[in-house]
Design an enzyme around this catalytic site. Structure first.
Site, PDB file in Angstrom:
ATOM      1  N   ASP A  88       0.822  -1.223   0.000  1.00 14.94           N
ATOM      2  CA  ASP A  88       0.000   0.000   0.000  1.00 14.94           C
ATOM      3  C   ASP A  88       0.852   1.268   0.000  1.00 14.94           C
ATOM      4  O   ASP A  88       0.456   2.285   0.557  1.00 14.94           O
ATOM      5  CB  ASP A  88      -0.949   0.032   1.223  1.00 14.94           C
ATOM      6  N   HIS A 112      -3.923  -2.351  -6.464  1.00  7.13           N
ATOM      7  CA  HIS A 112      -3.331  -1.109  -6.956  1.00  7.13           C
ATOM      8  C   HIS A 112      -4.455  -0.203  -7.436  1.00  7.13           C
ATOM      9  O   HIS A 112      -5.348  -0.659  -8.139  1.00  7.13           O
ATOM     10  CB  HIS A 112      -2.407  -1.366  -8.155  1.00  7.13           C
TER      11      HIS A 112
END
Length: 457
Positions: A41, A69
Site C-alpha cells: 500500500d 493497486h
C-alpha cells in the site's frame, strides 16, 4: 541484416558482444522494476502509472489477485488486483509472468468492473499476454484458504489475515507439484480434466467440509480456456524476444512488498511469493543482468494490514490521524490499515535485499498537519542497540525504537508541483530520509493524481 551476421538461435538476431575473456555476452533491453519497500500500500500503482505512459510492455511477476493497486486517470479511479495496472496504456502490452497465480473468474471480473468505469480498459483482451507456465487458482483453493484461516483462529487464537484469495493454497499446490498451469488448460482439455479431478479429490480429503461441483467447475473452465487461449504465450520466449529485439521499454510492477516476502518478510505474517527483486528474475524467466533501475516505493509514514510485528506503530491519536487523513483502507479487503511513523531500520533492510537505485516517497501531504514528525532510526533490545532487522517475530515484537524528531511544516503541500515550492521543513524531512538511507529520492507524492508526483531528477 545479412544471414552471416545473424546470431544463431537468437530471436530477432539479438545482438551479442565479446567480453575480454572471449566469452559472448548477450546485451539487450533492461527492465525497470517498481517494488514496495514496506508492507504494501505504498502507492506503487501511481509510480507504475507514471512510468507506464511510455512503456512498451508492463509485467507482473508474482502474486495473484491478492494485490491491490489504484490508479486515477482523467478523474476515473481504476482498481487492479491481478491485471498489470499498465494495461490502461493503450499502446502497451500487459504481460502476466509465470510467477503469477491466476484466478480466471477474478481476472475477467476485474476487467469488466474497470470497463464500466471508463475507457481505460477498452480492447484489453488484445493487449494482455499470459505466460503458459503461470499456475491457476481454482475456487477450491480460495475455499481452502478460508477454512485454513478459520482453523488457525480456532487453534491458535489468531489467523494470518490472508485475503482469502487462494494464494497460499495455490503456491502450496505448485510446490507440491500437483498444481495446474495455463499451458495445461489450453492444451488437451481431457487430460486437464483428469488432473483437475485428482487435485479436487486431494483437497476434499484434506478438507472434508469443502464442497466442489467438479462438473460445474470444469464447464466454466472450458469456457475460460476458449476465451483465454489467444492470450496465452510461451512466456520465456516472449520475454527473451522483448529483451533482445528492437529497443523497448519494459516495466515490471511488483505486487505486495519487501516485508511481505515469503523469505525476507516478517514471517509467518507474509504472502506466499518472493516480492523482492529476485522474484522478478524467477517470475519472468530473465537473468539478473537484464535488470536495470529498481525503484523502491516508500510511504512517508508506515502502514500495515492485518496482524504481525510493527515496531513504529502508533496506537494513539497520531495513528488515528494518519489513518483518517491517509484514507488507510486495504484495496483488496477494505480492512483498516494500522499506521505509524516511518521506520528507517526496515527500509535499510529492504534496500540490502533489493538494491534500490532510487526511491519514490509517497503521501508526504498526509504529514502536513503534524507539528513534529518522528522517524524510527534504530532498534534496541534490553537497552542495547541491535545492528540488524530481526528475523524472529517474537524478537521483533520486543524491540524498542529509537526516534529522531523533526519539526513539522503545518502547511498544505497538496498543490505543490516542484521541490523548491515545498515548505523548508518538508524539504528537510525528505533530505533526512535520503541521507540516512543513502538512496536518491526521484519522486515525491503529495496527492492522488498523476500530476501530484513531483519529479526531482
Amino acid at each position: 541484416m545479412s544471414a552471416e551476421n545473424e546470431s544463431p538461435g537468437l530471436p530477432n538476431g539479438g545482438a551479442c558482444c565479446a567480453s575480454a575473456t572471449g566469452h559472448f555476452l548477450l546485451v539487450g533491453n533492461k527492465v525497470t522494476v517498481v517494488l514496495g519497500a514496506q508492507w504494501g500500500d505504498e502507492g506503487k500503482g501511481k509510480v507504475v502509472d507514471l512510468l507506464a505512459q511510455d512503456a512498451d510492455i508492463v509485467c507482473r511477476c508474482q502474486g495473484g489477485n491478492n494485490a491491490g493497486h489504484t490508479v486515477v486517470v482523467d478523474s476515473v479511479e481504476y482498481d487492479f488486483h491481478l491485471l498489470p495496472s499498465g494495461i490502461i496504456n493503450q499502446n502497451a502490452i500487459a504481460f502476466i509472468g509465470n510467477g503469477v497465480v491466476i484466478h480466471l473468474p477474478g481476472l475477467f471480473e476485474e476487467a469488466e468492473k474497470n470497463l464500466k468505469k471508463g475507457q481505460g480498459l477498452a480492447g484489453w483482451e488484445k493487449r494482455l499476454c499470459i505466460s503458459d507456465r503461470a499456475h491457476i487458482v481454482f475456487d477450491f483453493h480460495q475455499a481452502a484458504d478460508g477454512i485454513q484461516e478459520q482453523q488457525r483462529q480456532e487453534q491458535a487464537g489468531k489467523n494470518l489475515g490472508t485475503t482469502k484469495k487462494g494464494i497460499g493454497p495455490v503456491y502450496s499446490s505448485k510446490a507440491a507439484r500437483s498444481g495446474l498451469r495455463m499451458c495445461d488448460l489450453v492444451s488437451d482439455f481431457n487430460e486437464f480434466s483428469q488432473r483437475f479431478k485428482l487435485l479436487a479429490k486431494q483437497y476434499k480429503s484434506m478438507y472434508p467440509s469443502l464442497e466442489i461441483d467438479i462438473d460445474g467447475e470444469l464447464k466454466k473452465l472450458q469456457d475460460y480456456a476458449d476465451r483465454v487461449k489467444p492470450m496465452v504465450k510461451d512466456g520465456v520466449y516472449y520475454i527473451y524476444e522483448a529483451l533482445h529485439g528492437p529497443p523497448k521499454k519494459i516495466l515490471v510492477e511488483g505486487a505486495n512488498a519487501a516485508l511481505l516476502d515469503i523469505d525476507f518478510g516478517t514471517y509467518p505474517f507474509v504472502t506466499s511469493s518472493n516480492c523482492t527483486v529476485g522474484g522478478v528474475c524467477t517470475g519472468l524467466g530473465i537473468p539478473p543482468q537484464s535488470i536495470g533501475d529498481v525503484y523502491g516505493v516508500v510511504k512517508a509514514y508506515t502502514t500495515r494490514v492485518g496482524i504481525g510485528a510493527f515496531p513504529t506503530e502508533q496506537n494513539n491519536d497520531i495513528g488515528e490521524m494518519l489513518q483518517t487523513r491517509g484514507h488507510e483502507y486495504g484495496v483488496t479487503t477494505g480492512r483498516k490499515r494500522r499506521c505509524g511513523w516511518l521506520d528507517l531500520v526496515l527500509l535499510r533492510y529492504a534496500h540490502m535485499i533489493n538494491g534500490f537505485t532510487a526511491l519514490a516517497l509517497t503521501k508526504l501531504d498526509i504529514l502536513d498537519v503534524f507539528s513534529e514528525i518522528k522517524v524510527g532510526v534504530s532498534y534496541k533490545i534490553d537497552g542495547k542497540n541491535i545492528p540488524h532487522f530481526p528475523a524472529n517475530q517474537e524478537v521483533l515484537n520486543k524491540v524498542e525504537v529509537e526516534y529522531e524528531t523533526l519539526p513539522g511544516w503545518n502547511k498544505d503541500t497538496s498543490n505543490v508541483r516542484t521541490f523548491e515550492e515545498l515548505p523548508e521543513n518538508a524539504k528537510k524531512y525528505v533530505q533526512f530520509i535520503k541521507e540516512e538511507l543513502g538512496i536518491p529520492i526521484k519522486w515525491i507524492g503529495v496527492g492522488k493524481s498523476r500530476e501530484s508526483m513531483i519529479q526531482l531528477f
